[in-house]
Design a protein around this motif. Structure first.
Motif, mmCIF file in Angstrom:
data_model
loop_
_atom_site.group_PDB
_atom_site.id
_atom_site.type_symbol
_atom_site.label_atom_id
_atom_site.label_comp_id
_atom_site.label_asym_id
_atom_site.label_seq_id
_atom_site.Cartn_x
_atom_site.Cartn_y
_atom_site.Cartn_z
ATOM 1 N N PRO A 145 35.503 75.139 33.269
ATOM 2 C CA PRO A 145 34.686 74.016 33.731
ATOM 3 C C PRO A 145 35.038 72.738 32.975
ATOM 4 O O PRO A 145 34.995 72.706 31.746
ATOM 5 C CB PRO A 145 33.247 74.478 33.413
ATOM 6 N N LEU A 178 27.597 78.335 29.529
ATOM 7 C CA LEU A 178 28.439 77.249 30.045
ATOM 8 C C LEU A 178 28.942 76.402 28.882
ATOM 9 O O LEU A 178 28.158 75.925 28.062
ATOM 10 C CB LEU A 178 27.642 76.376 31.021
ATOM 11 N N LEU A 218 29.848 67.727 36.087
ATOM 12 C CA LEU A 218 29.614 68.339 34.783
ATOM 13 C C LEU A 218 29.597 67.294 33.669
ATOM 14 O O LEU A 218 30.321 66.307 33.701
ATOM 15 C CB LEU A 218 30.684 69.380 34.475
ATOM 16 N N PRO A 222 31.147 82.627 37.623
ATOM 17 C CA PRO A 222 31.480 81.202 37.700
ATOM 18 C C PRO A 222 32.539 80.932 38.761
ATOM 19 O O PRO A 222 33.313 81.821 39.146
ATOM 20 C CB PRO A 222 32.001 80.883 36.300
ATOM 21 N N GLN A 223 32.584 79.683 39.232
ATOM 22 C CA GLN A 223 33.585 79.274 40.211
ATOM 23 C C GLN A 223 34.989 79.414 39.643
ATOM 24 O O GLN A 223 35.908 79.844 40.325
ATOM 25 C CB GLN A 223 33.323 77.831 40.632
ATOM 26 N N PHE A 265 30.986 71.957 39.830
ATOM 27 C CA PHE A 265 31.078 73.330 39.322
ATOM 28 C C PHE A 265 29.943 74.156 39.926
ATOM 29 O O PHE A 265 28.821 73.661 40.110
ATOM 30 C CB PHE A 265 30.986 73.339 37.796
ATOM 31 N N VAL A 314 31.428 73.180 28.649
ATOM 32 C CA VAL A 314 32.193 72.178 29.396
ATOM 33 C C VAL A 314 33.361 71.684 28.552
ATOM 34 O O VAL A 314 33.186 71.288 27.390
ATOM 35 C CB VAL A 314 31.287 71.001 29.808
#
Length: 245
Positions: free
Chosen positions: A83, A154, A129, A78-79, A89, A156
């Motif tokens: 997130p 993921l 997101l 992941p970045q 993202f 959020v």
């Protein structure tokens, strides 16, 4: 190769094969090495050196890297680890194989990819997101030797400028008003109780003062005598009485 020349490899293999050269009084020695390799052996160097009385040790030798082909290992990076809702993202599918993967396929487990998610090769980009993007994302990497798949979950988080639900605010406001009203009612009740107690005290104190003030006035023939009696002068008057025999 020269007469009686042999070639020795760094790892043992099957017995050498010695062949004579028909047009020359020399021999050719073939040494063969069989290895069982894994993906960790990729790019490992295998060296072979020639040992002969006419040569100094290590004068004739060669090496060759092993090229091991294997299916890719897949991880999703992941970045960042947090997130947030409303933010951009990116997650990347990383395939480690030989040869390097050339094909990536993204999908969402038990659903379709979000409309605002775009596939760019090994990257999956979320323009903005949303909590509806939560889920497990799968990436399959293919390098022609085989296919492997990785997954990323993921989740959020709330955004920094997340607006509270107006219904929740109204409910919270109603609860606050009820609490304030209760506190005010208790304070008013306490004040009333204090006023009642203070009034009763003042009434009792005033009655005692009047009774004390009237003390000695009933038997006094005039006002001066009454004041003397009230101040304790009654006993002094008795001391001034004259007795006749």
């Amino acid at each position: 190769m020269g007469h009686d020349m042999s070639r020795q490899c760094l790892k043992p293999g099957r017995p050498d094969v010695v062949e004579t050269n028909p047009d020359d009084a020399t021999y050719t020695v073939i040494s063969e090495l069989t290895l069982t390799v894994g993906r960790s052996d990729d790019n490992t160097l295998i060296a072979c050196a020639v040992d002969h009385p006419s040569l100094t040790p290590g004068e004739k030798w060669t090496e060759q890297p092993i090229r091991v082909l294997f299916t890719p290992d897949v991880t999703i990076q992941p970045q960042n680890d947090l997130p947030r809702e409303g933010e951009k993202f990116i997650i990347q599918c990383i395939g480690n194989g030989n040869p390097k993967p050339t094909s990536y396929v993204w999908q969402k487990k038990d659903g379709e990819l979000p409309l605002l998610a775009k596939v760019d090769g090994s990257f999956l980009l979320f323009e903005m997101l949303n909590k509806s993007d939560n889920g497990v994302y799968l990436c399959q990497a293919d390098n022609g030797i085989g296919k492997m798949q990785g997954e990323y979950t993921l989740l959020v988080q709330d955004g920094p400028d997340n607006i509270a639900d107006p219904t929740a605010m109204s409910t919270s406001s109603g609860v606050d008003h009820a609490v304030i009203g209760g506190v005010v009612a208790v304070i008013v009740f306490i004040l009333l109780c204090l006023l009642i107690v203070l009034g009763r005290y003042l009434i009792r104190h005033k009655g005692t003062y009047l009774t004390h003030e009237a003390k000695g006035c009933d038997d006094a023939p005039d006002a001066d005598t009454a004041i003397i009696n009230a101040e304790g002068g009654h006993s002094g008057a008795e001391d001034k009485k004259e007795y006749f025999i």
